[in-house]
Enzyme design. Sequence first.
Site, PDB file in Angstrom:
ATOM      1  N   GLU A  12       0.824  -1.213   0.000  1.00 21.41           N
ATOM      2  CA  GLU A  12       0.000   0.000   0.000  1.00 21.41           C
ATOM      3  C   GLU A  12       0.862   1.268   0.000  1.00 21.41           C
ATOM      4  O   GLU A  12       0.408   2.323  -0.432  1.00 21.41           O
ATOM      5  CB  GLU A  12      -0.977  -0.016   1.186  1.00 21.41           C
ATOM      6  CG  GLU A  12      -2.037  -1.111   1.025  1.00 21.41           C
ATOM      7  CD  GLU A  12      -2.926  -1.323   2.238  1.00 21.41           C
ATOM      8  OE1 GLU A  12      -2.423  -1.183   3.380  1.00 21.41           O
ATOM      9  OE2 GLU A  12      -4.127  -1.630   2.058  1.00 21.41           O
ATOM     10  N   GLY A  78     -12.610  -4.084   1.562  1.00 25.69           N
ATOM     11  CA  GLY A  78     -13.654  -4.971   1.067  1.00 25.69           C
ATOM     12  C   GLY A  78     -14.930  -4.170   0.863  1.00 25.69           C
ATOM     13  O   GLY A  78     -15.269  -3.299   1.670  1.00 25.69           O
ATOM     14  N   MET A 172      -9.418  -2.811   8.181  1.00 24.59           N
ATOM     15  CA  MET A 172      -8.928  -3.187   9.521  1.00 24.59           C
ATOM     16  C   MET A 172      -8.113  -2.104  10.217  1.00 24.59           C
ATOM     17  O   MET A 172      -7.456  -2.392  11.233  1.00 24.59           O
ATOM     18  CB  MET A 172      -8.100  -4.485   9.391  1.00 24.59           C
ATOM     19  CG  MET A 172      -8.937  -5.644   8.875  1.00 24.59           C
ATOM     20  SD  MET A 172      -7.954  -7.130   8.512  1.00 24.59           S
ATOM     21  CE  MET A 172      -7.621  -7.681  10.190  1.00 24.59           C
ATOM     22  N   GLU A 173      -8.088  -0.872   9.708  1.00 26.47           N
ATOM     23  CA  GLU A 173      -7.248   0.167  10.316  1.00 26.47           C
ATOM     24  C   GLU A 173      -7.884   1.556  10.392  1.00 26.47           C
ATOM     25  O   GLU A 173      -7.537   2.341  11.281  1.00 26.47           O
ATOM     26  CB  GLU A 173      -5.930   0.321   9.526  1.00 26.47           C
ATOM     27  CG  GLU A 173      -5.037  -0.902   9.541  1.00 26.47           C
ATOM     28  CD  GLU A 173      -5.403  -1.884   8.441  1.00 26.47           C
ATOM     29  OE1 GLU A 173      -6.055  -1.502   7.456  1.00 26.47           O
ATOM     30  OE2 GLU A 173      -5.040  -3.055   8.579  1.00 26.47           O
ATOM     31  N   ASP A 196     -11.909  -6.501  -2.948  1.00 27.84           N
ATOM     32  CA  ASP A 196     -12.727  -7.713  -2.873  1.00 27.84           C
ATOM     33  C   ASP A 196     -14.120  -7.345  -2.373  1.00 27.84           C
ATOM     34  O   ASP A 196     -14.377  -6.200  -2.040  1.00 27.84           O
ATOM     35  CB  ASP A 196     -12.082  -8.735  -1.923  1.00 27.84           C
ATOM     36  CG  ASP A 196     -11.924  -8.162  -0.533  1.00 27.84           C
ATOM     37  OD1 ASP A 196     -10.900  -7.497  -0.280  1.00 27.84           O
ATOM     38  OD2 ASP A 196     -12.856  -8.328   0.297  1.00 27.84           O
TER      39      ASP A 196
HETATM   40  C1  LIG Z   1      -2.769 -10.960   4.364  1.00 28.05           C
HETATM   41  C2  LIG Z   1      -4.137 -10.476   4.745  1.00 28.05           C
HETATM   42  C3  LIG Z   1      -4.225  -8.988   4.659  1.00 28.05           C
HETATM   43  C4  LIG Z   1      -5.552  -8.432   5.054  1.00 28.05           C
HETATM   44  C5  LIG Z   1      -5.507  -6.913   5.106  1.00 28.05           C
HETATM   45  C6  LIG Z   1      -6.768  -6.353   4.526  1.00 28.05           C
HETATM   46  N1  LIG Z   1      -6.860  -4.901   4.616  1.00 28.05           N
HETATM   47  C7  LIG Z   1      -6.982  -4.485   6.016  1.00 28.05           C
HETATM   48  O1  LIG Z   1      -7.282  -3.158   6.137  1.00 28.05           O
HETATM   49  C8  LIG Z   1      -7.945  -4.326   3.788  1.00 28.05           C
HETATM   50  C9  LIG Z   1      -9.014  -5.273   3.372  1.00 28.05           C
HETATM   51  C10 LIG Z   1      -9.314  -5.639   2.086  1.00 28.05           C
HETATM   52  N2  LIG Z   1     -10.370  -6.517   2.075  1.00 28.05           N
HETATM   53  C11 LIG Z   1     -10.743  -6.742   3.356  1.00 28.05           C
HETATM   54  C12 LIG Z   1     -11.722  -7.575   3.937  1.00 28.05           C
HETATM   55  N3  LIG Z   1     -12.540  -8.341   3.189  1.00 28.05           N
HETATM   56  N4  LIG Z   1     -11.832  -7.602   5.279  1.00 28.05           N
HETATM   57  C13 LIG Z   1     -11.017  -6.829   6.048  1.00 28.05           C
HETATM   58  N5  LIG Z   1     -10.053  -6.028   5.572  1.00 28.05           N
HETATM   59  C14 LIG Z   1      -9.916  -5.978   4.218  1.00 28.05           C
END
Ligand SMILES: CCCCCCN(CO)Cc1c[nH]c2c(N)ncnc12
Length: 228
Positions: A12, A78, A172-173, A196
């Site tokens: 990012e 997401g 998540m942040e 996603d």
């Molecule tokens: C190796 C795993 C890395 C996960 C980090 C995901 N980031 C958190 O900020 C964004 C994000 C993208 N899609 C998400 C989802 N479906 N649920 C939670 N967070 C997210």
Amino acid sequence: MKIAIMGAMPEEISPILEKIGSYKSTSYAGNKYYEATYQGVELVIAYSKIGKVFSALSAATMIEHFGATKLLFSGVAGAISTNLKVGDLIVATKLSQHDLDITAFGHPYGYVPEGSVFVEADKDMIELSKKVALEMGKSVQEGIIATGDQFVANEERKNWIGTTFGADALEMEGGSVGVVCNALNIPFFILRSISDAADMDASFSFDEFLESSAKESAEFIMKMVDEL
Ligand SMILES: CCCCCCN(CO)Cc1c[nH]c2c(N)ncnc12
């Protein structure tokens, strides 16, 4: 003015570090912080690592230790809203913590005493994002973002978050970063590009689109920085 540009993952912020080219690295509190002067503007850049605790630590560090006076977050999220597709940009108007729960005592989801369910992002930077979107010929949606310490890959949980908080996207942040910035009286801006749909295919979609969606967000954030 010193601008903090934050992400959660290396992907990012790497597009941002590449664009800047040269920067000073400092190790502090178990993380790396990069400082540069970019077109006359002082920057401090970092990825926090994933989740509310790491992102709160980095936000506080960028402000308290590195002297940031504004904070912009660039990353992926997401989608909850069906109007958001992979690669689309969403600017947070306000954010909540969907996994903060003392409802057993009659409180609403996302609330604890002396806290609030939502934290509001900086209106001036939200306005600026509209201008930048026009200049870039990009459509950017504004909406509510819900934050929690879970990678959501489940239609039911996603829909519950959408219904409970009126959220259009989840990650998540952002919500923890917002609480820290508000407590320290620093304006913040959260931009996410969709990777996603937080459903059963989320992890595959995330893996496929993390890099391209993170670049979308990073490119927009750098245009914002040019105009701050
Ligand atoms: C190796 C795993 C890395 C996960 C980090 C995901 N980031 C958190 O900020 C964004 C994000 C993208 N899609 C998400 C989802 N479906 N649920 C939670 N967070 C997210």
